[in-house]
Scaffold this motif. Structure first.
Motif, PDB file in Angstrom:
ATOM      1  N   CYS A   1       5.338   0.382  -3.912  1.00 16.76           N
ATOM      2  CA  CYS A   1       5.777   1.198  -5.047  1.00 16.76           C
ATOM      3  C   CYS A   1       5.031   2.525  -4.989  1.00 16.76           C
ATOM      4  N   ARG A   2       5.602   3.518  -5.642  1.00 26.62           N
ATOM      5  CA  ARG A   2       4.952   4.824  -5.701  1.00 26.62           C
ATOM      6  C   ARG A   2       4.403   5.049  -7.109  1.00 26.62           C
ATOM      7  N   ILE A   3       3.195   5.566  -7.174  1.00 25.47           N
ATOM      8  CA  ILE A   3       2.531   5.841  -8.444  1.00 25.47           C
ATOM      9  C   ILE A   3       2.149   7.313  -8.465  1.00 25.47           C
ATOM     10  N   GLY A   4       2.522   7.995  -9.516  1.00 20.40           N
ATOM     11  CA  GLY A   4       2.227   9.422  -9.604  1.00 20.40           C
ATOM     12  C   GLY A   4       0.735   9.694  -9.688  1.00 20.40           C
ATOM     13  N   VAL A   5       0.291  10.709  -8.954  1.00 16.92           N
ATOM     14  CA  VAL A   5      -1.102  11.180  -9.002  1.00 16.92           C
ATOM     15  C   VAL A   5      -1.029  12.665  -9.336  1.00 16.92           C
TER      16      VAL A   5
ATOM     17  N   VAL B   1      -8.654   0.776  -6.881  1.00 15.39           N
ATOM     18  CA  VAL B   1      -7.963  -0.285  -7.619  1.00 15.39           C
ATOM     19  C   VAL B   1      -7.055  -1.072  -6.676  1.00 15.39           C
ATOM     20  N   ALA B   2      -6.361  -0.363  -5.786  1.00 10.32           N
ATOM     21  CA  ALA B   2      -5.472  -1.036  -4.836  1.00 10.32           C
ATOM     22  C   ALA B   2      -6.261  -1.958  -3.920  1.00 10.32           C
ATOM     23  N   GLY B   3      -7.368  -1.460  -3.372  1.00  8.96           N
ATOM     24  CA  GLY B   3      -8.161  -2.273  -2.463  1.00  8.96           C
ATOM     25  C   GLY B   3      -8.702  -3.534  -3.110  1.00  8.96           C
ATOM     26  N   ALA B   4      -9.115  -3.430  -4.361  1.00  4.76           N
ATOM     27  CA  ALA B   4      -9.649  -4.598  -5.064  1.00  4.76           C
ATOM     28  C   ALA B   4      -8.580  -5.628  -5.362  1.00  4.76           C
ATOM     29  N   ASN B   5      -7.326  -5.221  -5.351  1.00  2.84           N
ATOM     30  CA  ASN B   5      -6.220  -6.133  -5.652  1.00  2.84           C
ATOM     31  C   ASN B   5      -5.380  -6.444  -4.411  1.00  2.84           C
ATOM     32  N   ARG B   6      -6.017  -6.384  -3.246  1.00  3.47           N
ATOM     33  CA  ARG B   6      -5.386  -6.775  -1.972  1.00  3.47           C
ATOM     34  C   ARG B   6      -4.162  -5.928  -1.633  1.00  3.47           C
ATOM     35  N   CYS B   7      -4.242  -4.660  -1.997  1.00  2.77           N
ATOM     36  CA  CYS B   7      -3.199  -3.694  -1.655  1.00  2.77           C
ATOM     37  C   CYS B   7      -3.843  -2.534  -0.906  1.00  2.77           C
ATOM     38  N   GLN B   8      -3.013  -1.654  -0.376  1.00  2.00           N
ATOM     39  CA  GLN B   8      -3.492  -0.413   0.224  1.00  2.00           C
ATOM     40  C   GLN B   8      -2.684   0.749  -0.332  1.00  2.00           C
ATOM     41  N   ALA B   9      -3.360   1.857  -0.583  1.00  2.00           N
ATOM     42  CA  ALA B   9      -2.709   3.048  -1.133  1.00  2.00           C
ATOM     43  C   ALA B   9      -2.764   4.175  -0.121  1.00  2.00           C
ATOM     44  N   VAL B  10      -1.659   4.892   0.019  1.00  2.00           N
ATOM     45  CA  VAL B  10      -1.581   6.061   0.903  1.00  2.00           C
ATOM     46  C   VAL B  10      -1.136   7.242   0.044  1.00  2.00           C
ATOM     47  N   TRP B  11      -1.962   8.277  -0.005  1.00  2.00           N
ATOM     48  CA  TRP B  11      -1.732   9.411  -0.904  1.00  2.00           C
ATOM     49  C   TRP B  11      -0.941  10.496  -0.205  1.00  2.00           C
ATOM     50  N   ASN B  12       0.125  10.957  -0.858  1.00  4.93           N
ATOM     51  CA  ASN B  12       0.872  12.128  -0.420  1.00  4.93           C
ATOM     52  C   ASN B  12       0.512  13.266  -1.370  1.00  4.93           C
TER      53      ASN B  12
ATOM     54  N   VAL C   1       1.682   2.535  -2.852  1.00  3.53           N
ATOM     55  CA  VAL C   1       0.834   1.344  -2.838  1.00  3.53           C
ATOM     56  C   VAL C   1       1.619   0.214  -2.195  1.00  3.53           C
ATOM     57  N   VAL C   2       1.027  -0.419  -1.187  1.00  2.00           N
ATOM     58  CA  VAL C   2       1.668  -1.498  -0.441  1.00  2.00           C
ATOM     59  C   VAL C   2       0.943  -2.796  -0.751  1.00  2.00           C
TER      60      VAL C   2
ATOM     61  N   LEU D   1       5.068   1.541   7.713  1.00  2.00           N
ATOM     62  CA  LEU D   1       5.530   2.634   6.852  1.00  2.00           C
ATOM     63  C   LEU D   1       4.843   3.953   7.186  1.00  2.00           C
ATOM     64  N   PHE D   2       3.559   3.872   7.544  1.00  2.00           N
ATOM     65  CA  PHE D   2       2.757   5.088   7.756  1.00  2.00           C
ATOM     66  C   PHE D   2       2.031   4.984   9.097  1.00  2.00           C
ATOM     67  N   PRO D   3       2.723   5.201  10.186  1.00  2.95           N
ATOM     68  CA  PRO D   3       2.068   5.080  11.498  1.00  2.95           C
ATOM     69  C   PRO D   3       0.993   6.136  11.725  1.00  2.95           C
ATOM     70  N   GLU D   4       1.042   7.232  10.968  1.00  2.00           N
ATOM     71  CA  GLU D   4       0.041   8.285  11.121  1.00  2.00           C
ATOM     72  C   GLU D   4      -0.515   8.659   9.757  1.00  2.00           C
ATOM     73  N   THR D   5      -1.796   8.387   9.546  1.00  2.00           N
ATOM     74  CA  THR D   5      -2.466   8.781   8.313  1.00  2.00           C
ATOM     75  C   THR D   5      -3.791   9.437   8.656  1.00  2.00           C
ATOM     76  N   VAL D   6      -4.319  10.203   7.722  1.00  2.00           N
ATOM     77  CA  VAL D   6      -5.630  10.830   7.896  1.00  2.00           C
ATOM     78  C   VAL D   6      -6.448  10.557   6.645  1.00  2.00           C
ATOM     79  N   THR D   7      -7.766  10.628   6.770  1.00  2.00           N
ATOM     80  CA  THR D   7      -8.634  10.448   5.621  1.00  2.00           C
ATOM     81  C   THR D   7      -8.907  11.799   4.973  1.00  2.00           C
ATOM     82  N   THR D   8      -9.314  11.759   3.701  1.00  2.00           N
ATOM     83  CA  THR D   8      -9.625  12.995   2.991  1.00  2.00           C
ATOM     84  C   THR D   8     -10.916  12.813   2.220  1.00  2.00           C
ATOM     85  N   ARG D   9     -11.523  13.891   1.816  1.00  2.00           N
ATOM     86  CA  ARG D   9     -12.770  13.849   1.063  1.00  2.00           C
ATOM     87  C   ARG D   9     -12.551  14.433  -0.323  1.00  2.00           C
TER      88      ARG D   9
END
Length: 382
Positions: free
Chosen positions: A207-211, A226-237, A245-246, A344-352
């Motif tokens: 699902c997508r959640i607005g940021v 929050v996603a990590g603690a609930n066994r999910c992963q979030a990818v920010w656009n 959130v997957v 879904l996201f074969p290419e991601t990068v980290t951010t600070r």
């Protein structure tokens, strides 16, 4: 070519592919002068919306970006187009988004013809330029992440969090939020074990959640925690203002509920802390807020991770659960989520987190995170 189609085509040629106000005025003038073109104009709008679906967008996503980039009149216009377009059988999650759009109102704004045509062309300009995004579930296709009818457990969790956000008494909010977190963790584990015992073949959904701005980096970090603690992963656009959130459906529900609640708690705490800082003569509110939310997200992430581990151990020691059964089930679901994220996201990068420079804001944010309720109490007895 009919006269109405000709009018719409000329208006589009003048306005949709140019950015100037003069081009927009030219197109709007053509449409305002020809009322017979209204039906064709609406039909073209429905086509733009259908194209957005093919590019991976969902109803809530489209409404969100229109609200972010334009204004309420455009939101009402696109809401009407979405409801008019969606003739196919939707998935449950898609259907829930349509229900929310209906509840928000979808009647076109009452205004003069020129202003109306201008708003329509501004909206179509935006829809025309929507990029392709990762497709989640689609209408008419079984969705692996489609939400079931809300269980009584989730209804109870939602009610507890609503009360926690509304109360003006920190101790009451603490008790309510703790109870909600406890129910949330137990519900997730129960669903995982039930799926394993019944050979459920469901796969992770998304699902997508607005940021939303301001301070969206800190908000995205909080959602990731929050996603990590609930066994999910979030990818920010960042460019489009949402995180995907997957995870498995019960966990996605938990992430949406808990993130929203913690964000409300953080905003409330930040407002109080900022007022105290102003009373002491401080004026750097922007840097204070940014540092506050960054610290809140960072500290909350650490606490959520610890709570999640403790809850798994507690449930594994429960007399009704066998840890030898529980841990492989949870590990299998973790692997499935990671594989879905990679697909879904074969290419991601980290951010600070950028722009954190206010020591007082960081200190106050960390303290507020410590007060926020994420720690579970001892497991509930059935």
């Amino acid at each position: 070519m009919s006269t109405t189609s000709s009018t719409v085509d000329r208006a589009f040629e003048a306005a949709l592919y140019a950015e100037s106000d003069a081009a927009l005025d030219t197109g709007a003038s053509l449409l305002a002068a020809d009322p017979s073109a209204d039906a064709e104009l609406a039909r073209r709008g429905v086509e733009f919306v259908a194209t957005a679906w093919r590019r991976g967008w969902q109803p809530a996503d489209v409404v969100r970006i229109v609200r972010r980039e334009l204004d309420d009149a455009h939101v009402r216009l696109v809401s009407r187009l979405i409801l008019d377009e969606n003739r196919r059988p939707p998935t449950p999650r898609w259907s829930a988004q349509l229900d929310e759009i209906r509840a928000g109102g979808a009647e076109p704004p009452l205004t003069d013809r020129f202003s109306y045509a201008t708003a329509v062309l501004e909206l179509y300009r935006l829809l025309l330029r929507l990029p392709a995004v990762e497709p989640l579930d689609r209408p008419g296709r079984p969705g692996s992440g489609a939400p079931p009818n809300e269980s009584r457990m989730l209804t109870r969790i939602r009610a507890l969090l609503a009360k926690a956000e509304a109360t003006g008494f920190p101790e009451e909010a603490e008790a309510l939020s703790a109870k909600a977190q406890e129910l949330m963790a137990r519900h997730s584990i129960d669903e995982a074990l039930l799926a394993a015992r019944t050979s459920d073949t469901s796969t992770p959904g998304a699902c997508r959640i607005g940021v939303d701005p301001p301070y969206e980096t800190a908000k995205a970090v909080l959602l990731d925690a929050v996603a990590g603690a609930n066994r999910c992963q979030a990818v920010w656009n960042e460019a489009l203002g949402f995180s995907t959130v997957v995870g498995f459906e019960p966990d996605l529900e938990a992430v949406e509920l808990l993130y929203t609640s913690l964000l409300v708690q953080a905003t409330t705490a930040m407002t109080r802390a900022e007022a105290a800082q102003r009373a002491g003569g401080r004026k750097r509110t922007k840097t204070f807020r940014q540092s506050f939310l960054a610290a809140y997200a960072h500290r909350t992430g650490d606490r959520l991770a610890a709570v999640a581990e403790e809850q798994t151990l507690a449930d594994g020691q429960d007399g009704q659960r066998d840890q030898a059964e529980l841990l492989p089930v949870l590990a299998s679901r973790d692997v499935a989520v990671r594989e879905q994220v990679t697909r879904l996201f074969p290419e991601t990068v980290t951010t600070r987190v950028r722009g954190v420079s206010d020591e007082a804001g960081w200190r106050e944010g960390a303290a507020a995170a410590d007060r926020a309720q994420v720690r579970a109490r001892p497991p509930l007895k059935p």
